[in-house]
Design an enzyme around this catalytic site. Structure first.
Site, PDB file in Angstrom:
ATOM      1  CG  HIS A  66       3.159   6.192  15.867  1.00 23.85           C
ATOM      2  ND1 HIS A  66       3.886   5.028  15.890  1.00 23.85           N
ATOM      3  CD2 HIS A  66       3.266   6.670  14.608  1.00 23.85           C
ATOM      4  CE1 HIS A  66       4.399   4.818  14.680  1.00 23.85           C
ATOM      5  NE2 HIS A  66       4.029   5.796  13.892  1.00 23.85           N
TER       6      HIS A  66
HETATM    7  N1  ADP Z   1       9.118   0.197   4.830  1.00 20.76           N
HETATM    8  C1  ADP Z   1       8.937   1.185   3.929  1.00 20.76           C
HETATM    9  N2  ADP Z   1       9.806   1.330   2.903  1.00 20.76           N
HETATM   10  C2  ADP Z   1       9.663   2.326   1.993  1.00 20.76           C
HETATM   11  N3  ADP Z   1       8.662   3.219   2.033  1.00 20.76           N
HETATM   12  C3  ADP Z   1       7.769   3.113   3.010  1.00 20.76           C
HETATM   13  C4  ADP Z   1       7.849   2.099   4.022  1.00 20.76           C
HETATM   14  N4  ADP Z   1       6.813   2.268   4.902  1.00 20.76           N
HETATM   15  C5  ADP Z   1       6.131   3.349   4.455  1.00 20.76           C
HETATM   16  N5  ADP Z   1       6.687   3.854   3.324  1.00 20.76           N
HETATM   17  C6  ADP Z   1       6.270   5.046   2.553  1.00 20.76           C
HETATM   18  O1  ADP Z   1       5.799   6.009   3.480  1.00 20.76           O
HETATM   19  C7  ADP Z   1       4.534   6.495   3.063  1.00 20.76           C
HETATM   20  C8  ADP Z   1       3.673   6.812   4.284  1.00 20.76           C
HETATM   21  O2  ADP Z   1       4.213   7.909   4.964  1.00 20.76           O
HETATM   22  P1  ADP Z   1       3.506   8.561   6.223  1.00 20.76           P
HETATM   23  O3  ADP Z   1       2.034   8.592   6.005  1.00 20.76           O
HETATM   24  O4  ADP Z   1       4.166   9.854   6.445  1.00 20.76           O
HETATM   25  O5  ADP Z   1       3.877   7.568   7.419  1.00 20.76           O
HETATM   26  P2  ADP Z   1       2.944   6.539   8.244  1.00 20.76           P
HETATM   27  O6  ADP Z   1       2.682   5.391   7.326  1.00 20.76           O
HETATM   28  O7  ADP Z   1       3.764   6.156   9.421  1.00 20.76           O
HETATM   29  O8  ADP Z   1       1.687   7.270   8.618  1.00 20.76           O
HETATM   30  C9  ADP Z   1       3.960   5.388   2.201  1.00 20.76           C
HETATM   31  O9  ADP Z   1       3.064   5.910   1.245  1.00 20.76           O
HETATM   32  C10 ADP Z   1       5.180   4.758   1.564  1.00 20.76           C
HETATM   33  O10 ADP Z   1       5.524   5.396   0.359  1.00 20.76           O
END
Ligand code: ADP
Ligand code: MG
Lengths: 207, 130
Positions: B9
């Site tokens: 990241h």
């Molecule tokens: N393995 C997964 N399967 C399905 N949805 C997921 C998964 N991991 C994260 N999410 C979804 O992604 C969202 C987070 O997105 P974002 O904040 O853009 O990414 P990050 O968690 O990498 O910062 C969570 O609220 C959830 O809904």
């Protein structure tokens, strides 16, 4: 029913909504994640908007694939490959199509949801975007099977997604960053479920 | 030689891991794919794909990732490119990068690096039986 013009309109509406809700979604992610979900999606869909003029004349499959590619390279967070895969798989289901009916729309939506499950190695009940999307897909299919038109059926899908978002508030996160919080993730809505609800609302509004 | 790509990241973290791996394997083709084009935190399909191209000498490319979207986005790059050419290596980032870079420099094949990478998971920093 949905042609390339309508599809472009849908994407523009989603892009606008993500920009508008940037802070709200980021706040939700602040509570159980790293506070970037709204920023991520606003950046990703801004890239989509920039790319839309090049995609506008293509078939629906190509438009959705282009949208997915823009997301995977510009969102940055987990929602990038997840929504990116969803749009690309939906595009795969609509390869060569230029104007689709409700059945094809539902098939594309289903391909997208299956894509998220595959990419995230996730299923319903883990406090993710799937908790909005799976119930929405189910409601859509049931409403279409009952003979309702697409806009009405999508209205029911949106209602189901709303219930899904509320449900995420009551459960523990077992996927994604929020899973690091364990029990402390209870009591907060999942940001990805919320952004999924918003996308479904925009699609329904434009239909 | 097999190429090695570090996906993170953070641009700084990816570059730092490459820096550490280079101490042990100055000749190995290594590339960092960290952060977004605007310098922000996150992972990008295009940046990973570009790093893979950069280090691909024809013997394949092994990719190490930090977590979450780094893994999922790399998976998408693997699906888009020829799967025999590129492999995800499942190991702690720093230990895995050092092991993979040293093996790459010695001329080890991608399949053998992939099989060996598990050793990086078994390295204990504090003796388990002490
Ligand atoms: N393995 C997964 N399967 C399905 N949805 C997921 C998964 N991991 C994260 N999410 C979804 O992604 C969202 C987070 O997105 P974002 O904040 O853009 O990414 P990050 O968690 O990498 O910062 C969570 O609220 C959830 O809904
Ligand atoms: Mg986040």
């Amino acid at each position: 029913m949905i042609d390339n013009k309508k599809m472009v309109e849908i994407m523009q509406a989603i892009a606008k909504r993500m920009e508008k809700e940037k802070e709200f979604l980021t706040e939700l992610d602040n509570a159980i994640g790293d506070g970037d979900h709204g920023i991520n999606l606003a950046r990703g869909f801004a890239a989509v908007e920039q790319k839309l003029p090049q995609l506008a004349d293509k078939d629906l499959g190509a438009i959705l694939k282009g949208v997915g590619m823009a997301l995977v390279s510009n969102v940055g967070g987990a929602s990038g490959p997840l929504y990116g895969t969803a749009f690309m798989k939906a595009g795969g289901a609509l390869k060569g199509e230029t104007d689709i009916d409700a059945e094809k729309f539902a098939a594309a939506f289903e391909a997208g949801v299956d894509g998220i499950k595959m990419r995230g190695k996730a299923h319903e009940g883990e406090k993710t975007m799937l908790d909005a999307q799976c119930p929405a897909l189910k409601a859509l299919k049931e409403a279409l099977a009952a003979g309702k038109d697409l806009k009405t059926a999508m209205g029911e899908a949106v209602a189901a997604a709303k219930d899904g978002v509320a449900y995420t508030k009551t459960i523990i996160a077992t996927k994604g960053r929020a899973s690091y919080l364990g029990e402390r993730s209870i009591g907060h809505e999942d940001p990805g479920a919320m952004s999924s609800l918003m996308m479904l609302e925009e699609i329904t509004r434009v239909l | 030689m097999v190429g090695i790509v570090i996906v993170s990241h953070s641009k700084k973290l990816a570059e730092g891991v490459v820096e550490i791996a280079r101490m042990m394997a100055a000749e190995a083709p290594l590339a960092a794919a960290g952060g977004l084009d605007d310098g922000g935190l996150g992972t990008s399909f295009e940046r990973i794909a570009a790093a893979v191209e950069e280090v691909d000498q024809g013997d394949g490319v092994g990719v190490l990732m930090d977590m979450g979207s780094a893994v999922m986005t790399t998976e998408m790059v693997c699906e888009a490119l020829d799967e025999t050419r590129i492999r995800m290596l499942d190991a702690p980032l720093v230990e895995g990068a050092v092991l993979a870079a040293v093996e790459a420099q010695m001329g080890t094949s991608l399949d053998d690096i992939a099989a060996k990478i598990g050793e990086a998971r078994e390295v204990h920093k504090i003796a388990a039986d002490a």
